[in-house]
Design an enzyme around this catalytic site. Structure first.
Site, PDB file in Angstrom:
ATOM      1  N   LYS A  86     -11.250 -19.666  51.257  1.00 60.26           N
ATOM      2  CA  LYS A  86     -10.662 -20.173  50.014  1.00 60.26           C
ATOM      3  C   LYS A  86     -10.470 -21.684  50.102  1.00 60.26           C
ATOM      4  O   LYS A  86      -9.975 -22.178  51.119  1.00 60.26           O
ATOM      5  CB  LYS A  86      -9.296 -19.505  49.766  1.00 60.26           C
ATOM      6  CG  LYS A  86      -9.383 -17.986  49.655  1.00 60.26           C
ATOM      7  CD  LYS A  86      -8.023 -17.310  49.646  1.00 60.26           C
ATOM      8  CE  LYS A  86      -8.197 -15.793  49.654  1.00 60.26           C
ATOM      9  NZ  LYS A  86      -6.931 -15.065  49.768  1.00 60.26           N
TER      10      LYS A  86
ATOM     11  N   ARG B  64      -4.962  -2.684  41.557  1.00 57.90           N
ATOM     12  CA  ARG B  64      -5.827  -3.672  40.923  1.00 57.90           C
ATOM     13  C   ARG B  64      -6.488  -3.078  39.675  1.00 57.90           C
ATOM     14  O   ARG B  64      -6.679  -3.771  38.681  1.00 57.90           O
ATOM     15  CB  ARG B  64      -6.897  -4.122  41.926  1.00 57.90           C
ATOM     16  CG  ARG B  64      -7.903  -5.079  41.329  1.00 57.90           C
ATOM     17  CD  ARG B  64      -8.848  -5.606  42.398  1.00 57.90           C
ATOM     18  NE  ARG B  64      -9.781  -6.546  41.799  1.00 57.90           N
ATOM     19  CZ  ARG B  64     -10.925  -6.182  41.225  1.00 57.90           C
ATOM     20  NH1 ARG B  64     -11.274  -4.913  41.178  1.00 57.90           N
ATOM     21  NH2 ARG B  64     -11.712  -7.094  40.685  1.00 57.90           N
TER      22      ARG B  64
ATOM     23  N   SER C 290     -12.445 -10.540  41.589  1.00 54.97           N
ATOM     24  CA  SER C 290     -13.084 -10.104  42.832  1.00 54.97           C
ATOM     25  C   SER C 290     -13.770 -11.320  43.466  1.00 54.97           C
ATOM     26  O   SER C 290     -13.638 -12.438  42.975  1.00 54.97           O
ATOM     27  CB  SER C 290     -14.053  -8.963  42.586  1.00 54.97           C
ATOM     28  OG  SER C 290     -14.950  -9.329  41.581  1.00 54.97           O
TER      29      SER C 290
ATOM     30  N   LYS D 201     -19.226 -10.906  54.457  1.00 54.20           N
ATOM     31  CA  LYS D 201     -18.978  -9.591  55.057  1.00 54.20           C
ATOM     32  C   LYS D 201     -19.720  -9.453  56.374  1.00 54.20           C
ATOM     33  O   LYS D 201     -20.764 -10.065  56.575  1.00 54.20           O
ATOM     34  CB  LYS D 201     -19.471  -8.502  54.096  1.00 54.20           C
ATOM     35  CG  LYS D 201     -18.661  -8.442  52.816  1.00 54.20           C
ATOM     36  CD  LYS D 201     -18.121  -7.043  52.615  1.00 54.20           C
ATOM     37  CE  LYS D 201     -17.767  -6.798  51.183  1.00 54.20           C
ATOM     38  NZ  LYS D 201     -18.204  -5.509  50.695  1.00 54.20           N
TER      39      LYS D 201
ATOM     40  N   LYS E  70     -10.983 -10.340  55.891  1.00 56.44           N
ATOM     41  CA  LYS E  70     -11.082  -9.537  54.667  1.00 56.44           C
ATOM     42  C   LYS E  70     -10.659  -8.116  55.025  1.00 56.44           C
ATOM     43  O   LYS E  70     -11.347  -7.414  55.766  1.00 56.44           O
ATOM     44  CB  LYS E  70     -12.505  -9.559  54.113  1.00 56.44           C
ATOM     45  CG  LYS E  70     -12.617  -8.911  52.744  1.00 56.44           C
ATOM     46  CD  LYS E  70     -13.975  -9.169  52.114  1.00 56.44           C
ATOM     47  CE  LYS E  70     -13.999  -8.781  50.649  1.00 56.44           C
ATOM     48  NZ  LYS E  70     -13.710  -7.361  50.397  1.00 56.44           N
TER      49      LYS E  70
ATOM     50  N   TYR F 265      19.635   1.733  64.161  1.00 57.29           N
ATOM     51  CA  TYR F 265      19.118   1.585  62.800  1.00 57.29           C
ATOM     52  C   TYR F 265      19.337   2.890  62.021  1.00 57.29           C
ATOM     53  O   TYR F 265      19.836   2.881  60.894  1.00 57.29           O
ATOM     54  CB  TYR F 265      17.624   1.228  62.860  1.00 57.29           C
ATOM     55  CG  TYR F 265      16.968   0.997  61.523  1.00 57.29           C
ATOM     56  CD1 TYR F 265      16.941  -0.273  60.945  1.00 57.29           C
ATOM     57  CD2 TYR F 265      16.361   2.047  60.830  1.00 57.29           C
ATOM     58  CE1 TYR F 265      16.331  -0.495  59.724  1.00 57.29           C
ATOM     59  CE2 TYR F 265      15.756   1.831  59.603  1.00 57.29           C
ATOM     60  CZ  TYR F 265      15.737   0.563  59.049  1.00 57.29           C
ATOM     61  OH  TYR F 265      15.135   0.353  57.837  1.00 57.29           O
ATOM     62  N   ASP F 266      18.986   4.008  62.651  1.00 57.05           N
ATOM     63  CA  ASP F 266      19.144   5.312  61.993  1.00 57.05           C
ATOM     64  C   ASP F 266      20.605   5.598  61.657  1.00 57.05           C
ATOM     65  O   ASP F 266      20.913   6.157  60.607  1.00 57.05           O
ATOM     66  CB  ASP F 266      18.600   6.443  62.889  1.00 57.05           C
ATOM     67  CG  ASP F 266      17.080   6.363  63.017  1.00 57.05           C
ATOM     68  OD1 ASP F 266      16.456   5.652  62.198  1.00 57.05           O
ATOM     69  OD2 ASP F 266      16.531   6.979  63.946  1.00 57.05           O
TER      70      ASP F 266
ATOM     71  N   ASP G 151      16.201   1.825  67.586  1.00 56.79           N
ATOM     72  CA  ASP G 151      15.894   2.725  66.477  1.00 56.79           C
ATOM     73  C   ASP G 151      17.098   3.606  66.153  1.00 56.79           C
ATOM     74  O   ASP G 151      17.398   3.881  65.001  1.00 56.79           O
ATOM     75  CB  ASP G 151      14.703   3.637  66.819  1.00 56.79           C
ATOM     76  CG  ASP G 151      13.395   2.852  66.867  1.00 56.79           C
ATOM     77  OD1 ASP G 151      13.445   1.610  66.711  1.00 56.79           O
ATOM     78  OD2 ASP G 151      12.338   3.479  67.081  1.00 56.79           O
ATOM     79  N   ALA G 152      17.794   4.038  67.211  1.00 59.95           N
ATOM     80  CA  ALA G 152      18.942   4.939  67.024  1.00 59.95           C
ATOM     81  C   ALA G 152      20.048   4.243  66.229  1.00 59.95           C
ATOM     82  O   ALA G 152      20.650   4.832  65.328  1.00 59.95           O
ATOM     83  CB  ALA G 152      19.473   5.403  68.371  1.00 59.95           C
TER      84      ALA G 152
HETATM   85  S1  IVH Z   1      -8.428 -12.856  47.629  1.00 56.33           S
HETATM   86  C1  IVH Z   1      -9.691 -14.481  43.905  1.00 56.33           C
HETATM   87  N1  IVH Z   1      -8.078 -12.338  50.170  1.00 56.33           N
HETATM   88  O1  IVH Z   1     -11.271  -8.218  48.431  1.00 56.33           O
HETATM   89  C2  IVH Z   1      -9.566 -13.874  45.184  1.00 56.33           C
HETATM   90  N2  IVH Z   1      -9.014 -10.637  48.797  1.00 56.33           N
HETATM   91  O2  IVH Z   1     -13.482  -8.709  46.336  1.00 56.33           O
HETATM   92  C3  IVH Z   1      -9.186 -12.473  45.097  1.00 56.33           C
HETATM   93  N3  IVH Z   1      -9.497  -8.563  49.968  1.00 56.33           N
HETATM   94  O3  IVH Z   1      -9.900  -6.879  45.524  1.00 56.33           O
HETATM   95  C4  IVH Z   1      -8.873 -11.800  46.315  1.00 56.33           C
HETATM   96  N4  IVH Z   1      -8.807  -9.214  51.960  1.00 56.33           N
HETATM   97  O4  IVH Z   1      -8.880  -6.117  47.730  1.00 56.33           O
HETATM   98  C5  IVH Z   1      -8.510 -11.869  48.992  1.00 56.33           C
HETATM   99  N5  IVH Z   1      -7.712 -12.017  52.437  1.00 56.33           N
HETATM  100  C6  IVH Z   1      -8.127 -11.556  51.268  1.00 56.33           C
HETATM  101  C7  IVH Z   1      -8.631 -10.253  51.110  1.00 56.33           C
HETATM  102  C8  IVH Z   1      -9.076  -9.838  49.851  1.00 56.33           C
HETATM  103  C9  IVH Z   1      -9.325  -8.210  51.251  1.00 56.33           C
HETATM  104  C10 IVH Z   1     -10.090  -7.691  48.934  1.00 56.33           C
HETATM  105  C11 IVH Z   1      -9.206  -7.480  47.745  1.00 56.33           C
HETATM  106  C12 IVH Z   1     -10.015  -7.815  46.524  1.00 56.33           C
HETATM  107  C13 IVH Z   1     -11.392  -7.878  47.067  1.00 56.33           C
HETATM  108  C14 IVH Z   1     -12.130  -8.957  46.339  1.00 56.33           C
END
Ligand code: IVH
Length: 346
Positions: free
Chosen positions: A302, A146, A91, A326, A125, A45-46, A42-43
């Site tokens: 996904k 967002r 979302s 969730k 998430k 880097y500083d 760290d030193a």
């Molecule tokens: S993907 C189309 N991946 O969840 C997909 N979102 O309800 C859009 N979030 O506003 C988001 N972890 O803030 C994605 N691994 C993750 C995530 C994530 C948290 C939040 C994000 C978004 C909300 C969607």
């Protein structure tokens, strides 16, 4: 004005030293904040940071928006501007059970008219705030919240202070950067950092934050980025918006490439697995949830293949190719044992 005109008064040696310091500081920053594998103390880097700050102060013509010295914040704004996201920030639909995950997988396969298994990439998430970062020719030029998904607030100066967000993209395996890259991810504050911040606030007679998410939100929405710079904000990238000059065929390929460009990707990401593994992964995450050092509130699933994503398309506000599961809200009973009344400094 060309760079040569601007730097007319600076010797080539000084210019070279400034460039070297910037390059090295970016690299050490990456090793420390992204790889968690520092090479120097760290030193040291500083010392390098001090040398660069000194050189930049003495020669204002050397100022650059990409300098690692700018992590300390810029003069305050009077208000936030707004900006339209090139592509809407969507979302996620929610599922609540194993059955919902199988239903999701069935919907995907029905739409694709296939009986063979579809592969998913599953991620924690994160419980923070979604932001979008725009890189033009490898340089961070715009960052926004967002907002309502269509319009967000411009928070570029605040985002520049977050150490795990690159100001300049690393070139990666392809030895190039896309001409435009919009990176999306979550800004958050880790639990230890949150506790430290609240302790500090109490000591200074300031209201503590209710939870890490509020602390991250309050820190990011500061008109004075010098305040943001003092907050322990962190970032995980989880996707992209518009991109020019690069092509991807899978979500996991996007995440791997973002990692090469210098972003933190959640190490618990489970790439390219069938739905049964996704369900097992949820149980695993639920177990690990409280030992991660940051808050997560579930799992995001996904479809990995981008051609399939495209085919599935989006509903009004959420894609058909993703779903969130969730965790159940943790409920705990506490008993108030007593109240200590104290007199503060003011
Ligand atoms: S993907 C189309 N991946 O969840 C997909 N979102 O309800 C859009 N979030 O506003 C988001 N972890 O803030 C994605 N691994 C993750 C995530 C994530 C948290 C939040 C994000 C978004 C909300 C969607």
């Amino acid at each position: 004005m060309s760079d040569e005109t601007v730097n007319a008064g600076t010797s080539p040696e000084t210019l070279a030293r400034v460039e070297e310091l910037r390059r090295e500081l970016h690299r050490h920053n990456y090793r420390y904040y992204v790889l968690d594998d520092p090479e120097i103390s760290d030193a040291e880097y500083d010392r390098m940071m001090q040398e660069l700050t000194g050189l930049e102060k003495a020669r204002p013509e050397l100022a650059s928006p990409d300098s690692p010295t700018l992590r300390v914040g810029a003069p305050p704004l009077s208000k936030f501007n707004t900006v339209a996201h090139t592509l809407p920030m969507l979302s996620l639909d929610n599922g609540f059970s194993e059955g919902d995950m199988h239903d999701f997988d069935r919907r995907v396969r029905r739409k694709m008219e296939t009986d063979t298994q579809v592969l998913y990439t599953a991620e924690p998430k994160l419980d923070g705030l979604a932001v979008e970062l725009v890189y033009e020719d490898g340089r961070l030029t715009l960052a926004s919240t967002r907002g309502d998904g269509i319009m967000g607030e411009v928070i570029t100066e605040n985002v520049r202070t977050i150490r795990s967000i690159p100001l300049v993209l690393r070139k990666g395996k392809a030895d190039a950067v896309p001409s435009r890259l919009e990176v999306r991810g979550e800004v958050f504050i880790g639990l230890n950092e949150f506790r430290r911040l609240n302790k500090e606030r109490l000591e200074q007679d300031q209201q503590p934050f209710a939870n890490p998410r509020n602390a991250a939100a309050g820190s990011l929405r500061q008109l004075d980025s010098r305040i943001t710079a003092k907050r322990p904000l962190d970032f995980f990238a989880y996707g992209i918006g518009q991109v020019a000059g690069a092509e991807f065929s899978a979500h996991w390929e996007i995440l791997s490439t973002l990692k090469e460009h210098g972003f933190r990707i959640n190490p618990l990401t489970r790439p390219q697995v069938p739905i049964t593994d996704v369900i097992a992964y949820y149980q695993e995450l639920a177990q690990k949830r409280h030992s991660l050092g940051y808050e997560i509130d579930g799992m995001v699933v996904k479809v990995d293949d981008l051609a399939i994503q495209k085919e599935l398309g989006v509903r009004s506000r959420s894609p058909r190719w993703a779903i969130a599961w969730k965790f159940e809200a943790t409920q705990e009973t506490t008993r108030l044992l007593g109240i200590d009344v104290q007199v503060g400094r003011t």
